[in-house]
Design an enzyme around this catalytic site. Structure first.
Site, PDB file in Angstrom:
ATOM      1  N   ASP A   1     -15.385   2.405   7.829  1.00 55.82           N
ATOM      2  CA  ASP A   1     -14.206   3.384   7.442  1.00 55.82           C
ATOM      3  C   ASP A   1     -14.873   4.535   6.426  1.00 55.82           C
ATOM      4  O   ASP A   1     -14.406   5.589   6.540  1.00 55.82           O
ATOM      5  CB  ASP A   1     -13.069   2.433   7.010  1.00 55.82           C
TER       6      ASP A   1
ATOM      7  N   SER B   1      -7.745   3.352   9.474  1.00 51.39           N
ATOM      8  CA  SER B   1      -8.339   3.391   8.317  1.00 51.39           C
ATOM      9  C   SER B   1      -7.815   2.722   7.164  1.00 51.39           C
ATOM     10  O   SER B   1      -8.289   1.772   6.590  1.00 51.39           O
ATOM     11  CB  SER B   1      -8.654   5.027   7.983  1.00 51.39           C
TER      12      SER B   1
ATOM     13  N   HIS C   1       0.983  -1.088   0.041  1.00 49.71           N
ATOM     14  CA  HIS C   1       0.038  -0.002   0.074  1.00 49.71           C
ATOM     15  C   HIS C   1       0.880   1.344  -0.020  1.00 49.71           C
ATOM     16  O   HIS C   1       1.760   1.328   0.805  1.00 49.71           O
ATOM     17  CB  HIS C   1      -0.875   0.092   1.228  1.00 49.71           C
TER      18      HIS C   1
ATOM     19  N   LYS D   1      -8.527  -1.436   5.408  1.00 53.30           N
ATOM     20  CA  LYS D   1      -8.833  -1.791   4.042  1.00 53.30           C
ATOM     21  C   LYS D   1      -7.934  -2.868   3.714  1.00 53.30           C
ATOM     22  O   LYS D   1      -8.423  -3.681   2.908  1.00 53.30           O
ATOM     23  CB  LYS D   1      -8.836  -0.569   3.313  1.00 53.30           C
TER      24      LYS D   1
ATOM     25  N   ARG E   1     -14.817  12.583   9.190  1.00 53.27           N
ATOM     26  CA  ARG E   1     -13.870  13.165   9.661  1.00 53.27           C
ATOM     27  C   ARG E   1     -13.462  14.485   8.518  1.00 53.27           C
ATOM     28  O   ARG E   1     -12.795  15.308   8.997  1.00 53.27           O
ATOM     29  CB  ARG E   1     -12.491  12.094   9.554  1.00 53.27           C
TER      30      ARG E   1
END
Ligand code: URA
Ligand code: CA
Length: 434
Positions: free
Chosen positions: A161, A183, A82, A187, A168
């Site tokens: 999320d 968060s 990621h 995922k 947020r």
């Protein structure tokens, strides 16, 4: 349990239990807890932070709020990568074939999304015939046989999320390390990863601008992963300027091909070798990071990496001959050069606004409804620290619009030339291994 008591508990700096965090996330997902209470809770977290245990609990509560992808039918350790996002980040396109060539299974689930350029799927779709509309069963089979496949995101992953992130966004609580870390990790875990490699970007073009913030985020995510049984490691890498040269869909595919041949930009190659060595190590295909890197250099040299890319394209309907003849990729009608107005050294290449210029050409989506133009984008001819002569090209602009004056103005605004020598920025600022 009452939400008001839990908000107060966090406000006063106490640690919430696993059950309490589950109550909050389940309640919010089921509409039993209203936005105003959740907003107050996020603000309390913003100021009081969360313990490591709370972060792990929050992550798993969000994972359990929706579907979880089961990749157990795929043999081996599924390692996912990621990136916290940057401009012209071609690493995913390179890393897939690179580590798959060593037998690490890459089961990539990807989206399209908004941004300066398209997502991984958009980029790959610039290869004629390539498609990601495959059944789950075929996806699993392809990863088992070819070690690499890409499929579009399906299922309802981490709905908690999604809602929380939007909330947020409008309550000034995005910028909280525990909330960002949970968060992102939720995922990846919901998508079925056994092990996770994180590329946390730092610098002007990154989500986290400061090195200190990037390092804290990396440490928080690595802790979460390791606590919940997913081995996780992170690299902190530079995003003070775009990575590589190409920013655009087909242009990045071309850049990925060059890199898989061992002829890519130095920074992109180095970052891919570093991230790749973590993936190969965590995937159990090398006993050390050093050995992993040696093996990766080997598959670049022998051509196994580029062959893996060809096999992968063909298996998903793509024309593998683009690898040897990139002119078969979508081509823009017009090509312009952005000429330097003076001699000097490149001092600044503001990644964000260069990305915006690429988006104006149509390389990325401004809104979900925008059409993307796979052929267009930018290729940097100079990077920070390079010397430049008046009239030399700084950037090549690939466009389907005949008039690109606005793009040129934006680019001139994004590039600063100094009169004295400028040092090249560091590429890798840190690594977090446990
Ligand atoms: N990216 C995410 O996915 N979540 C955050 O909270 C911030 C950035
Ligand atoms: Ca690039």
């Amino acid at each position: 349990m009452r939400m008001v008591d839990l908000i107060q508990k966090k406000r006063d700096g106490a640690e919430l239990s696993t059950e309490e965090i589950k109550f909050i996330i389940q309640g919010y997902t089921n509409d039993e807890i209203p936005d105003y209470q959740m907003s107050a809770f996020c603000m309390a977290v913003f100021f009081k932070g969360m313990t490591d245990k709370e972060c792990a609990d929050l992550t798993m509560a969000m994972v359990e709020s929706g579907d979880q992808i089961d990749l157990s039918a795929i043999e081996g350790i599924k390692v996912d990568k990621h990136s916290t996002g940057g401009v012209g980040d071609t690493t995913t396109l390179v890393l897939g074939p690179l580590v798959a060539a060593l037998g690490v299974p890459v089961a990539k689930m990807s989206g399209r999304g908004l941004g300066h350029t398209g997502g991984t799927i958009d980029k790959l779709e610039s290869v004629p015939g390539f498609h990601v509309e495959i059944e789950n069963e075929q996806f699993v089979q392809l990863v088992n046989q070819k070690k690499l496949a890409v499929i579009g995101q399906s299922g309802n992953l981490t709905p908690a999320d999604k809602r929380l992130y939007s909330l947020r966004d409008v309550t000034a609580t995005v910028n909280s390390i525990p909330l960002i870390a949970s968060s992102i990790m939720s995922k990846k875990i919901a998508a079925g990863a056994d092990a996770i490699v994180l590329d946390v970007k730092t610098g002007a073009g990154a989500f986290m601008k400061s090195l200190e913030g990037s390092m804290s985020l990396a440490k928080a995510m690595v802790k979460i992963g390791n606590q919940v049984g997913r081995r996780t490691m992170a690299v902190i890498s530079d995003m003070s300027q775009p990575l590589g040269y190409a920013i655009g869909n087909a242009l990045e595919v071309k850049e990925a091909i060059d890199t898989l041949r061992g002829e890519g930009p130095e920074d992109l190659t180095e970052l891919c070798l570093t991230l790749g060595s973590y993936m190969v190590f965590l995937g159990g295909k090398a006993d050390s990071l050093e050995e992993a890197k040696e093996k990766l250099n080997e598959v670049l040299k022998t051509g196994k990496a580029i062959d893996t890319f060809k096999t992968f394209l063909l298996a998903q309907g793509g024309d593998p001959s683009v690898v040897d003849d990139p002119s078969k990729l979508p081509q823009a009608s017009f090509v312009f050069e952005l000429e330097a107005k003076e001699d000097g050294y490149v001092e600044e290449l503001v990644a964000d606004s260069i990305g915006t210029a690429a988006m104006w050409l149509g390389a990325g989506r401004a809104t979900k409804e925008s059409e993307i133009d796979l052929a267009v984008g930018l290729v940097l001819r100079k990077k920070i620290g390079d010397s430049v002569k008046k009239g030399e090209s700084l950037v090549t602009i690939y466009s389907n619009f005949e008039n690109v004056e606005n793009v040129k103005a934006k680019l001139y605004d994004s590039i600063r030339i100094a009169q004295t020598e400028v040092a090249k920025p560091k590429l890798i600022y840190g690594e977090v291994k446990e």
